[in-house]
Design a protein around this motif. Sequence first.
Motif, mmCIF file in Angstrom:
data_model
loop_
_atom_site.group_PDB
_atom_site.id
_atom_site.type_symbol
_atom_site.label_atom_id
_atom_site.label_comp_id
_atom_site.label_asym_id
_atom_site.label_seq_id
_atom_site.Cartn_x
_atom_site.Cartn_y
_atom_site.Cartn_z
ATOM 1 N N ILE A 133 36.483 -26.208 -10.285
ATOM 2 C CA ILE A 133 36.872 -26.713 -8.698
ATOM 3 C C ILE A 133 37.289 -25.162 -7.974
ATOM 4 N N ALA A 134 36.178 -25.606 -7.321
ATOM 5 C CA ALA A 134 36.020 -24.721 -6.355
ATOM 6 C C ALA A 134 37.287 -24.036 -5.593
ATOM 7 N N VAL A 135 37.874 -22.818 -5.096
ATOM 8 C CA VAL A 135 38.565 -22.692 -4.304
ATOM 9 C C VAL A 135 38.420 -23.063 -3.210
ATOM 10 N N VAL A 136 37.151 -23.241 -2.172
ATOM 11 C CA VAL A 136 37.310 -24.207 -1.275
ATOM 12 C C VAL A 136 37.808 -25.814 -1.329
ATOM 13 N N ALA A 137 37.675 -26.204 -2.510
ATOM 14 C CA ALA A 137 37.951 -27.397 -2.215
ATOM 15 C C ALA A 137 39.973 -27.401 -2.576
ATOM 16 N N VAL A 138 39.931 -26.337 -2.886
ATOM 17 C CA VAL A 138 41.749 -25.867 -2.688
ATOM 18 C C VAL A 138 42.143 -25.959 -1.402
ATOM 19 N N GLU A 139 41.487 -25.081 -0.872
ATOM 20 C CA GLU A 139 42.509 -25.023 0.233
ATOM 21 C C GLU A 139 41.793 -26.129 1.402
ATOM 22 N N GLU A 140 40.591 -26.992 0.948
ATOM 23 C CA GLU A 140 40.519 -28.342 1.555
ATOM 24 C C GLU A 140 41.763 -29.233 1.254
ATOM 25 N N ARG A 141 41.897 -29.430 0.161
ATOM 26 C CA ARG A 141 43.358 -30.166 -0.160
ATOM 27 C C ARG A 141 44.861 -30.039 0.238
ATOM 28 N N LEU A 142 44.670 -28.596 0.507
ATOM 29 C CA LEU A 142 45.716 -27.426 1.176
ATOM 30 C C LEU A 142 46.151 -28.220 2.276
ATOM 31 N N ALA A 143 45.158 -27.739 2.583
ATOM 32 C CA ALA A 143 44.666 -27.880 4.792
ATOM 33 C C ALA A 143 45.085 -29.608 5.198
ATOM 34 N N ALA A 144 44.830 -30.866 4.162
ATOM 35 C CA ALA A 144 44.834 -31.700 4.515
ATOM 36 C C ALA A 144 46.006 -32.256 4.219
ATOM 37 N N MET A 145 47.116 -31.670 3.448
ATOM 38 C CA MET A 145 48.588 -31.854 2.983
ATOM 39 C C MET A 145 49.205 -30.705 3.641
ATOM 40 N N ARG A 146 48.840 -30.062 4.897
ATOM 41 C CA ARG A 146 49.478 -29.290 6.368
ATOM 42 C C ARG A 146 48.881 -30.036 7.007
ATOM 43 N N ARG A 147 48.896 -31.558 7.279
ATOM 44 C CA ARG A 147 47.803 -32.238 8.475
ATOM 45 C C ARG A 147 48.639 -33.171 8.738
ATOM 46 N N GLY A 148 49.691 -33.674 6.887
ATOM 47 C CA GLY A 148 49.919 -35.058 7.041
ATOM 48 C C GLY A 148 51.398 -34.417 7.224
ATOM 49 N N PRO A 149 51.871 -36.195 6.988
ATOM 50 C CA PRO A 149 53.318 -36.364 7.411
ATOM 51 C C PRO A 149 54.624 -35.481 7.063
ATOM 52 N N TYR A 150 54.072 -34.695 5.661
ATOM 53 C CA TYR A 150 55.106 -33.623 5.276
ATOM 54 C C TYR A 150 54.904 -32.139 5.492
ATOM 55 N N ALA A 151 54.261 -32.180 6.629
ATOM 56 C CA ALA A 151 53.666 -31.152 6.944
ATOM 57 C C ALA A 151 55.140 -29.473 6.956
ATOM 58 N N ALA A 152 55.669 -30.486 7.736
ATOM 59 C CA ALA A 152 56.788 -29.881 7.878
ATOM 60 C C ALA A 152 57.541 -29.339 7.359
ATOM 61 N N ARG A 153 57.658 -29.527 6.101
ATOM 62 C CA ARG A 153 58.122 -29.167 4.438
ATOM 63 C C ARG A 153 58.035 -28.081 3.988
ATOM 64 N N LEU A 154 56.639 -28.418 3.746
ATOM 65 C CA LEU A 154 55.884 -27.310 3.708
ATOM 66 C C LEU A 154 56.215 -25.503 3.400
ATOM 67 N N PRO A 155 56.502 -25.097 2.541
ATOM 68 C CA PRO A 155 56.452 -23.350 3.048
ATOM 69 C C PRO A 155 55.293 -22.687 3.707
ATOM 70 N N HIS A 156 55.809 -21.757 4.020
ATOM 71 C CA HIS A 156 54.234 -20.962 5.136
ATOM 72 C C HIS A 156 53.429 -20.572 3.888
ATOM 73 N N PRO A 157 52.360 -19.799 4.528
ATOM 74 C CA PRO A 157 51.465 -20.237 3.179
ATOM 75 C C PRO A 157 51.155 -18.617 2.300
ATOM 76 N N ASP A 158 52.149 -18.328 3.543
ATOM 77 C CA ASP A 158 52.425 -16.334 3.273
ATOM 78 C C ASP A 158 53.405 -16.241 2.473
ATOM 79 N N THR A 159 53.911 -16.684 1.570
ATOM 80 C CA THR A 159 55.529 -17.219 1.209
ATOM 81 C C THR A 159 54.634 -17.029 -0.572
ATOM 82 N N ALA A 160 55.841 -16.708 -1.153
ATOM 83 C CA ALA A 160 55.577 -16.963 -2.640
ATOM 84 C C ALA A 160 55.340 -18.117 -2.752
ATOM 85 N N GLU A 161 56.564 -18.791 -1.964
ATOM 86 C CA GLU A 161 56.229 -20.559 -2.078
ATOM 87 C C GLU A 161 55.616 -20.995 -1.676
ATOM 88 N N GLY A 162 55.160 -20.606 -0.556
ATOM 89 C CA GLY A 162 53.583 -21.062 -0.273
ATOM 90 C C GLY A 162 52.466 -20.540 -1.141
#
Length: 186
Positions: free
Chosen positions: A13-42
């Motif tokens: 499972i490539a890191v790039v696949a993880v980053e692509e799925r995360l990017a898709a989430m950050r473009r999605g309808p709940y993006a504003a609810r996601l934690p900032h990537p540089d935090t523990a929650e992110g």
Amino acid sequence: MNGVAAWVGERAIAVVAVEERLAAMRRGPYAARLPHPDTAEGRNLRRWLVQVLVAEAVVEHEAAALGVVADDEEPRPLTLAEALRTGGVTAAVVAAHPLARALRLRVAPPLPASDEVTADYHRRNRDRHPEPLDDVRAGLAARLGAEDAERRFAAWLDGRYAALVRLAPGYEHPADPRHPDATHRH
């Protein structure tokens, strides 16, 4: 290990696949609810996402081994009750993937609960089911059996996960005490 978040058997499972799925989430309808990537929650969101990708890969691996194919069913809503019974990752994968639902039916088919289990549940939950047992027996037995199948599938999937999965350092489960962001508890 560089560039790989996890292995399911021999499949990386490539890191790039993880980053692509995360990017898709950050473009999605709940993006504003996601934690900032540089935090523990992110960082824990990324770890949780690895768990989802790995669970999907385990489902694909096991379905291929058992000859299970998906129907053309659409994703279905995830209920809180199902997530609590089976765990968020398993429930999310089952809700989103027809192949996971087909595999669940093969591995843990829903069977009506026994009369004894149904009667005991009814006795303990008369406030929810004040009609006589005979009036609700079939419905309760079916529901209790379906819930049991969900739990059996989750336990089976956990076992297959343990047998097949290796996580790269930094991609452990969010509750894993080996990383400093482990604030998630079960």
